[in-house]
Design a protein around this motif. Sequence first.
Motif, mmCIF file in Angstrom:
data_model
loop_
_atom_site.group_PDB
_atom_site.id
_atom_site.type_symbol
_atom_site.label_atom_id
_atom_site.label_comp_id
_atom_site.label_asym_id
_atom_site.label_seq_id
_atom_site.Cartn_x
_atom_site.Cartn_y
_atom_site.Cartn_z
ATOM 1 N N LEU A 60 0.108 -6.264 -6.469
ATOM 2 C CA LEU A 60 1.189 -5.303 -6.739
ATOM 3 C C LEU A 60 2.178 -5.258 -5.590
ATOM 4 O O LEU A 60 3.384 -5.027 -5.805
ATOM 5 N N GLY A 61 1.693 -5.466 -4.373
ATOM 6 C CA GLY A 61 2.605 -5.517 -3.232
ATOM 7 C C GLY A 61 3.597 -6.657 -3.347
ATOM 8 O O GLY A 61 4.773 -6.515 -2.988
ATOM 9 N N GLN A 63 4.487 -8.124 -6.336
ATOM 10 C CA GLN A 63 5.313 -7.929 -7.530
ATOM 11 C C GLN A 63 6.391 -6.876 -7.344
ATOM 12 O O GLN A 63 7.525 -7.049 -7.795
ATOM 13 N N TYR A 64 6.046 -5.766 -6.680
ATOM 14 C CA TYR A 64 6.965 -4.629 -6.626
ATOM 15 C C TYR A 64 7.638 -4.436 -5.272
ATOM 16 O O TYR A 64 8.716 -3.820 -5.199
ATOM 17 N N LEU A 65 7.033 -4.939 -4.198
ATOM 18 C CA LEU A 65 7.605 -4.727 -2.870
ATOM 19 C C LEU A 65 7.980 -6.033 -2.171
ATOM 20 O O LEU A 65 8.552 -5.998 -1.085
ATOM 21 N N TYR A 129 -2.446 -14.398 -9.133
ATOM 22 C CA TYR A 129 -1.679 -14.325 -7.892
ATOM 23 C C TYR A 129 -1.473 -15.760 -7.408
ATOM 24 O O TYR A 129 -2.448 -16.512 -7.275
#
Length: 295
Positions: A60-61, A63-65, A129
């Motif tokens: 998620l880091g 994908q979003y950040l 990933y």
Amino acid sequence: MMMIFGVPLAAFTGQLMLGLINGAFYALLSLGLAVIFGLLKIVNFAHGAMYMLGAFATLLGMQYLGINYWVSLILVPLVVGGFGMLIERFILRRISHLDHLYGLLLTFGLALIFEGTLVNFFGVSGLRYPTPELLQGGYNLGFMFLPIYRGWVLLAALVVCLGTWFIIERTRLGAYLRAGTENSALMQAFGVNVPLLITLTYGFGVALAAFAGVLAAPLYPVSPTMGSSLLIVVFAVVVIGGMGSILGSIITGLAMGLIEGLTKVYYPEAANTVIFLVMILVLMLRPAGLFGKEA
């Protein structure tokens, strides 16, 4: 074609490599469990969930950040370890005076909450990933093909495991940790903040699980159930090595990975149970574990 006991050399060495990779994860995760149990006497059933949270935080880091893999290797264990410290400070500490069974049940309940929450958002199918560009490809060693990323996982796990063993067993900080958990009143009399030491120790054990999760993200599908499926095997590894034995967890984790890999070569039907068979034999012959101390 060269054969080893009827198996082609390439297949044999390939399975040994896969066994070593699995063993590296067993070693990392069982090491975290051994640190937490050996120093704090907490049977941490949320350990697999922390491994899963490490993998999800990495995914998620990115994908979003936009956080890349190398930053995640450092940042994710710190964040998840900090989360573990909050759990110890505000939840586990409240039942620290009770029987160990309460800690086991509480951490098991926390693991179910974390897993169920992520299943609700992401389902049970695994997410992918990408392998870091620097670690893509592999080398043909003649007798086997070695993917660069798998070699990196093995190296990183060994460095972290041996570094942890050295800190706990060979440094003054490790001596403080052991003394603080064995005689907290005496250490507090000498001015050592034992509650903080306990919180940091729990956070470090959780950070080891999160670090394993970061390493696992490019190798395995990232799913909410990835931790629970591995936790029972890791507990078996801890029992074989000896509950609370740091060095035992490292050696046994790697050894069980190799045994599992060899079993897949010669008797695949038993590959999923061979570690538990070894555990039963060890408990019959040496109940404290191979490296544990007899009570």
